[in-house]
Design a protein around this motif. Structure first.
Motif, PDB file in Angstrom:
ATOM      1  N   GLY A 199       0.804  -1.212   0.000  1.00 54.80           N
ATOM      2  CA  GLY A 199       0.000   0.000   0.000  1.00 54.80           C
ATOM      3  C   GLY A 199       0.840   1.265   0.000  1.00 54.80           C
ATOM      4  N   PRO A 200       0.384   2.303   0.721  1.00 54.49           N
ATOM      5  CA  PRO A 200       1.099   3.584   0.716  1.00 54.49           C
ATOM      6  C   PRO A 200       2.542   3.481   1.223  1.00 54.49           C
ATOM      7  CG  PRO A 200      -1.044   3.818   1.778  1.00 54.49           C
ATOM      8  CD  PRO A 200      -0.843   2.365   1.508  1.00 54.49           C
ATOM      9  N   ALA A 201       2.791   2.637   2.217  1.00 59.26           N
ATOM     10  CA  ALA A 201       4.154   2.484   2.744  1.00 59.26           C
ATOM     11  C   ALA A 201       5.087   1.956   1.666  1.00 59.26           C
ATOM     12  CB  ALA A 201       4.154   1.559   3.956  1.00 59.26           C
ATOM     13  N   ALA A 202       4.606   1.027   0.850  1.00 57.36           N
ATOM     14  CA  ALA A 202       5.430   0.498  -0.245  1.00 57.36           C
ATOM     15  C   ALA A 202       5.686   1.575  -1.292  1.00 57.36           C
ATOM     16  CB  ALA A 202       4.743  -0.710  -0.885  1.00 57.36           C
ATOM     17  N   LEU A 203       4.678   2.375  -1.600  1.00 56.95           N
ATOM     18  CA  LEU A 203       4.868   3.450  -2.583  1.00 56.95           C
ATOM     19  C   LEU A 203       5.921   4.450  -2.107  1.00 56.95           C
ATOM     20  CD1 LEU A 203       1.175   4.082  -3.663  1.00 56.95           C
ATOM     21  CD2 LEU A 203       2.975   2.977  -4.998  1.00 56.95           C
ATOM     22  N   VAL A 204       5.882   4.799  -0.828  1.00 60.90           N
ATOM     23  CA  VAL A 204       6.875   5.716  -0.272  1.00 60.90           C
ATOM     24  C   VAL A 204       8.261   5.066  -0.330  1.00 60.90           C
ATOM     25  CG1 VAL A 204       7.628   6.884   1.842  1.00 60.90           C
ATOM     26  CG2 VAL A 204       5.228   7.000   1.138  1.00 60.90           C
ATOM     27  N   ALA A 205       8.338   3.772  -0.018  1.00 54.83           N
ATOM     28  CA  ALA A 205       9.622   3.067  -0.085  1.00 54.83           C
ATOM     29  C   ALA A 205      10.154   3.013  -1.524  1.00 54.83           C
ATOM     30  CB  ALA A 205       9.473   1.653   0.473  1.00 54.83           C
ATOM     31  N   HIS A 206       9.247   3.000  -2.491  1.00 54.56           N
ATOM     32  CA  HIS A 206       9.646   3.005  -3.909  1.00 54.56           C
ATOM     33  C   HIS A 206      10.037   4.404  -4.384  1.00 54.56           C
ATOM     34  CE1 HIS A 206       8.986  -1.135  -5.051  1.00 54.56           C
ATOM     35  NE2 HIS A 206       7.787  -1.136  -4.511  1.00 54.56           N
ATOM     36  N   GLY A 207       9.814   5.422  -3.534  1.00 58.10           N
ATOM     37  CA  GLY A 207      10.258   6.763  -3.882  1.00 58.10           C
ATOM     38  C   GLY A 207       9.179   7.814  -4.028  1.00 58.10           C
ATOM     39  N   MET A 208       7.918   7.477  -3.772  1.00 55.95           N
ATOM     40  CA  MET A 208       6.846   8.453  -3.911  1.00 55.95           C
ATOM     41  C   MET A 208       6.961   9.530  -2.834  1.00 55.95           C
ATOM     42  SD  MET A 208       2.718   7.878  -4.070  1.00 55.95           S
ATOM     43  CE  MET A 208       2.433   7.815  -2.307  1.00 55.95           C
ATOM     44  N   THR A 209       6.743  10.781  -3.236  1.00 54.67           N
ATOM     45  CA  THR A 209       6.752  11.899  -2.298  1.00 54.67           C
ATOM     46  C   THR A 209       5.385  12.578  -2.320  1.00 54.67           C
ATOM     47  OG1 THR A 209       7.581  13.397  -3.996  1.00 54.67           O
ATOM     48  CG2 THR A 209       9.228  12.310  -2.605  1.00 54.67           C
ATOM     49  N   GLY A 210       5.143  13.442  -1.350  1.00 60.05           N
ATOM     50  CA  GLY A 210       3.896  14.195  -1.316  1.00 60.05           C
ATOM     51  C   GLY A 210       2.785  13.513  -0.546  1.00 60.05           C
ATOM     52  N   PHE A 211       3.085  12.404   0.128  1.00 61.69           N
ATOM     53  CA  PHE A 211       2.077  11.696   0.907  1.00 61.69           C
ATOM     54  C   PHE A 211       2.774  11.010   2.075  1.00 61.69           C
ATOM     55  CE2 PHE A 211      -0.559   8.079   2.092  1.00 61.69           C
ATOM     56  CZ  PHE A 211      -1.799   8.681   2.217  1.00 61.69           C
ATOM     57  N   GLN A 230       4.570  10.517 -10.656  1.00 59.39           N
ATOM     58  CA  GLN A 230       5.974  10.463 -10.268  1.00 59.39           C
ATOM     59  C   GLN A 230       6.713   9.277 -10.897  1.00 59.39           C
ATOM     60  OE1 GLN A 230       6.301  10.830  -5.968  1.00 59.39           O
ATOM     61  NE2 GLN A 230       4.817  12.498  -5.950  1.00 59.39           N
ATOM     62  N   ARG A 231       6.038   8.582 -11.779  1.00 57.14           N
ATOM     63  CA  ARG A 231       6.613   7.443 -12.508  1.00 57.14           C
ATOM     64  C   ARG A 231       7.054   6.307 -11.579  1.00 57.14           C
ATOM     65  NH1 ARG A 231       4.544  10.638 -15.556  1.00 57.14           N
ATOM     66  NH2 ARG A 231       5.466  11.604 -17.370  1.00 57.14           N
ATOM     67  N   ILE A 232       6.372   6.174 -10.455  1.00 54.82           N
ATOM     68  CA  ILE A 232       6.620   5.058  -9.543  1.00 54.82           C
ATOM     69  C   ILE A 232       5.943   3.815 -10.105  1.00 54.82           C
ATOM     70  CG2 ILE A 232       6.275   4.191  -7.182  1.00 54.82           C
ATOM     71  CD1 ILE A 232       8.087   6.683  -7.303  1.00 54.82           C
ATOM     72  N   ALA A 233       4.728   3.993 -10.611  1.00 59.25           N
ATOM     73  CA  ALA A 233       3.950   2.896 -11.170  1.00 59.25           C
ATOM     74  C   ALA A 233       3.514   3.257 -12.588  1.00 59.25           C
ATOM     75  CB  ALA A 233       2.721   2.626 -10.293  1.00 59.25           C
ATOM     76  N   ASP A 234       3.336   2.238 -13.407  1.00 55.69           N
ATOM     77  CA  ASP A 234       2.921   2.425 -14.794  1.00 55.69           C
ATOM     78  C   ASP A 234       1.391   2.330 -14.895  1.00 55.69           C
ATOM     79  OD1 ASP A 234       3.639   2.465 -17.765  1.00 55.69           O
ATOM     80  OD2 ASP A 234       2.378   0.661 -17.592  1.00 55.69           O
ATOM     81  N   ALA A 235       0.771   3.343 -15.484  1.00 52.71           N
ATOM     82  CA  ALA A 235      -0.696   3.401 -15.571  1.00 52.71           C
ATOM     83  C   ALA A 235      -1.274   2.217 -16.342  1.00 52.71           C
ATOM     84  CB  ALA A 235      -1.132   4.717 -16.217  1.00 52.71           C
ATOM     85  N   GLN A 236      -0.607   1.800 -17.410  1.00 53.06           N
ATOM     86  CA  GLN A 236      -1.130   0.680 -18.202  1.00 53.06           C
ATOM     87  C   GLN A 236      -1.051  -0.640 -17.422  1.00 53.06           C
ATOM     88  OE1 GLN A 236      -2.873   1.440 -20.772  1.00 53.06           O
ATOM     89  NE2 GLN A 236      -2.159   3.547 -20.661  1.00 53.06           N
TER      90      GLN A 236
END
Length: 173
Positions: free
Chosen positions: A14-26, A99-105
């Motif tokens: 979830g959100p913790a994994a996204l932050v660990a992958h480099g997402m900012t702003g949350f 932020q190009r952490i995940a691919d929309a497709q």
């Protein structure tokens, strides 16, 4: 993060994994961790950690910080489903793709396999929009307002490559 080794096959989700992958702003309010459905992490809970036992955890990758986490697209979908509000669900999907952490497709392909979700209508619409090029909540809201007022759908942002010409007349990309 000290809780991860305690469960062996645990991975940020979830959100913790996204932050660990480099997402900012949350900033997540808790750390979501997925463990194998057959694991027994014990009875004591760790404050601030929410343990999930999904039927299918998805692929686990090691983040740049060395922590195990589910793949970004899986994390984005689960973050949106576990969000505290519809707005937060849309924000997490927009941030992860912007932020190009995940691919929309890839998110769209994974979403096609999801059978049940309490936010099925909302998430389906947001995923379709981000797959079509929406990059932010403002764009998402603006497009929704256009549809509500029966105005034409706005064109999406796209990367444009312009050829530049030097003083000597040569063309550069």
């Amino acid at each position: 993060m000290a809780a991860l080794p305690r469960w062996g096959r645990a991975a940020l989700d979830g959100p913790a994994a996204l932050v660990a992958h480099g997402m900012t702003g949350f900033t997540p309010q808790s750390i979501d961790v997925s463990v194998a459905a057959d694991s027994r992490p014990g009875r004591r809970s760790t404050p601030g950690v929410v343990v999930h036992r999904p039927l299918e955890r998805g692929s686990v990758v090691t983040t740049s910080s060395g922590l195990p986490a589910v793949a970004p697209e899986v994390a984005a979908l689960r973050a949106a489903q576990w969000a505290v509000s519809d707005k937060q669900a849309a924000l997490l999907l927009c941030l992860s793709t912007q932020q190009r952490i995940a691919d929309a497709q890839r998110i769209r392909a994974l979403w096609a396999d999801v059978q049940r979700s309490p936010r099925r209508g909302l998430l389906g619409a947001v995923i379709t929009a981000i797959s079509d090029g929406v990059q932010s909540l403002n764009e998402l809201d603006f497009a929704q307002e256009c549809r509500r007022r029966r105005l034409p759908e706005p064109t999406r942002q796209s990367i444009r490559r312009r050829l530049r010409t030097t003083c000597s007349g040569r063309t550069m990309s």
